[in-house]
Write an enzyme that holds these catalytic residues in place. Structure first.
Site, PDB file in Angstrom:
ATOM      1  CD  GLU A   1     130.975 -22.130  11.402  1.00 19.57           C
ATOM      2  OE1 GLU A   1     131.838 -22.509  12.210  1.00 19.57           O
ATOM      3  OE2 GLU A   1     131.006 -22.428  10.195  1.00 19.57           O
TER       4      GLU A   1
ATOM      5  CG  HIS B   1     117.220 -46.309  28.076  1.00 15.46           C
ATOM      6  ND1 HIS B   1     116.310 -47.000  28.847  1.00 15.46           N
ATOM      7  CD2 HIS B   1     116.889 -46.578  26.782  1.00 15.46           C
ATOM      8  CE1 HIS B   1     115.479 -47.677  28.069  1.00 15.46           C
ATOM      9  NE2 HIS B   1     115.813 -47.441  26.812  1.00 15.46           N
TER      10      HIS B   1
ATOM     11  CE  LYS C   1     139.404 -20.314  11.776  1.00 13.53           C
ATOM     12  NZ  LYS C   1     139.146 -20.244  10.320  1.00 13.53           N
TER      13      LYS C   1
END
Length: 424
Positions: free
Chosen positions: A280, A301, A415
């Site tokens: 951010e 793995h 938003k």
């Protein structure tokens, strides 16, 4: 004089000492810019300030919650919950965390109806406190979750709900501040000059951490030592700035992904806090490293093959604590049917450290640049130090990219679009 407790080294010829030192002058200039700007840099000297009264208040309420509740529900998203959760996961037991006296549960970090439903069923027979954390109160995810939790608390406790809801928000403005004043909820303040992802060492993170009976004074003491050590504008003596420069050089060399790796599963949520901090802060104007994380040895793995032999697009930052308590020793077995007696007498953390060393050497030899960060112990003090270290390095990294570390225009864009669609 503070003793240096974090060691920064690197492997692979992609980085040289001279390349790093070439940034000495620009680092001094950017250090001065960071120290003199008024743009949300209150976190810079926050650990060095006297917070005795605030800490006493937090400790008193935390003790009350441990006495009067089985569950603390923390309502928040992003910087309002990631830091606290990172510390709690790192410093509390893997199993039976609620047996320390209280369980901390998070809500408002997603909009899953199934999550809300299951949470309400889970707490129906439990004593509950709520801590809602939001600077404005207008962010959709925690705002919706708090509506649900507020109604739940009022239905369950009636007038006593007022005492069991604690708000952490702005000192003067915002939807949540107005609601808290009207309802008479107890409040803690998020400082005006500290943004969400830099706020973990304020009441945003300190109250949930204190409720879990973690030593918040030790946490701040570690951050204070880091603030003192890392105030040095000299690149050769400042590991946070050195780390920022290493990242920047590798970025300019064409590496597009930084992979933060650690060797303890309890640090998985710390990884999430780190991802938000750097993602951010740096990801703007089509610039920035993509922050990703792995936990070793599990991911050796899984994605280890790609790291070793895949596309040369990433470098690795290995985070390691020399001592993690309690540790466990490998015992001798007369049968030795598994052929592991050669490890008898060694602890798992010792073996983990050797795994770290082998991983670093293998990846570096495979052409992957490796930065190593090492601290003595995984405890509140050293975690506080590391949190501040990363915040300081992050601010400098963003300045090296010539972007503002303290805004998030891309988040605001999502938003706006979401609200447009919801209102349709």
């Amino acid at each position: 004089m503070c003793t240096k407790i974090l060691q920064t080294t690197h492997l692979n010829c992609s980085l040289t000492i001279q390349q790093i030192n070439d940034y000495s002058q620009i680092i001094k200039e950017l250090h001065n810019r960071l120290e003199t700007t008024n743009d949300l840099t209150g976190w810079l000297h926050y650990p060095e300030q006297n917070h005795e009264e605030l800490l006493f208040q937090i400790e008193q309420i935390a003790a009350e919650i441990r006495q009067e509740a089985d569950v603390l529900i923390v309502v928040g998203v992003g910087g309002s919950f990631l830091g606290a959760r990172a510390i709690l996961d790192a410093l509390t037991p893997y199993f039976g965390r609620q047996m320390q006296g209280i369980e901390v549960i998070y809500v408002g970090q997603n909009m899953s109806g199934a999550y809300i439903n299951q949470l309400l069923k889970y707490i129906v027979d439990k004593r509950v406190y709520v801590n809602v954390i939001s600077k404005s109160g207008g962010t959709m995810e925690p705002a919706l979750a708090f509506r649900v939790m507020r109604q739940y608390m009022e239905a369950k406790y009636g007038e006593d709900a007022q005492h069991r809801i604690i708000v952490t928000t702005d000192a003067e403005k915002g939807i949540l501040k107005a609601l808290a004043d009207k309802s008479g909820y107890r409040q803690f303040v998020i400082p005006d000059n500290i943004g969400g992802r830099f706020s973990v060492l304020t009441p945003v993170g300190l109250l949930p951490v204190a409720v879990a009976d973690i030593d918040i004074r030790a946490l701040l003491a570690g951050a204070k030592q880091a603030a003192v050590e890392l105030a040095n504008p000299n690149l050769e003596e400042n590991d946070a700035y050195k780390y920022a420069v290493m990242r920047h050089i590798l970025y300019k060399q064409g590496y597009s992904i930084e992979l933060l790796a650690s060797f303890e599963p309890s640090l998985n949520k710390f990884h999430e806090w780190w991802k938000q901090l750097f993602g951010e802060s740096e990801g703007k104007e089509k610039k920035g490293l993509y922050p990703s994380t792995v936990n070793f040895s599990t991911d050796l793995h899984a994605i280890g093959q790609f790291i070793q032999d895949g596309s040369p697009i990433l470098f690795e930052t290995l985070l390691h604590f020399k001592s993690i308590e309690p540790d466990f020793m490998v015992s001798f077995d007369n049968r030795d049917e598994d052929c592991l007696n050669y490890l008898a007498g060694r602890t798992f953390n010792e073996i983990n450290a050797i795994s770290k060393q082998g991983t670093a050497l293998a990846h570096a030899e495979g052409g992957v640049p490796v930065i190593q960060l090492e601290l003595p112990r995984l405890d509140a003090f050293h975690l506080g130090y590391l949190i501040y270290f990363f915040m300081k390095a992050c601010a400098m990294s963003a300045y090296l990219l010539d972007v503002n570390p303290f805004d998030q225009p891309g988040v605001e864009a999502y938003k706006r679009k979401m609200l447009e669609l919801l209102r349709e």
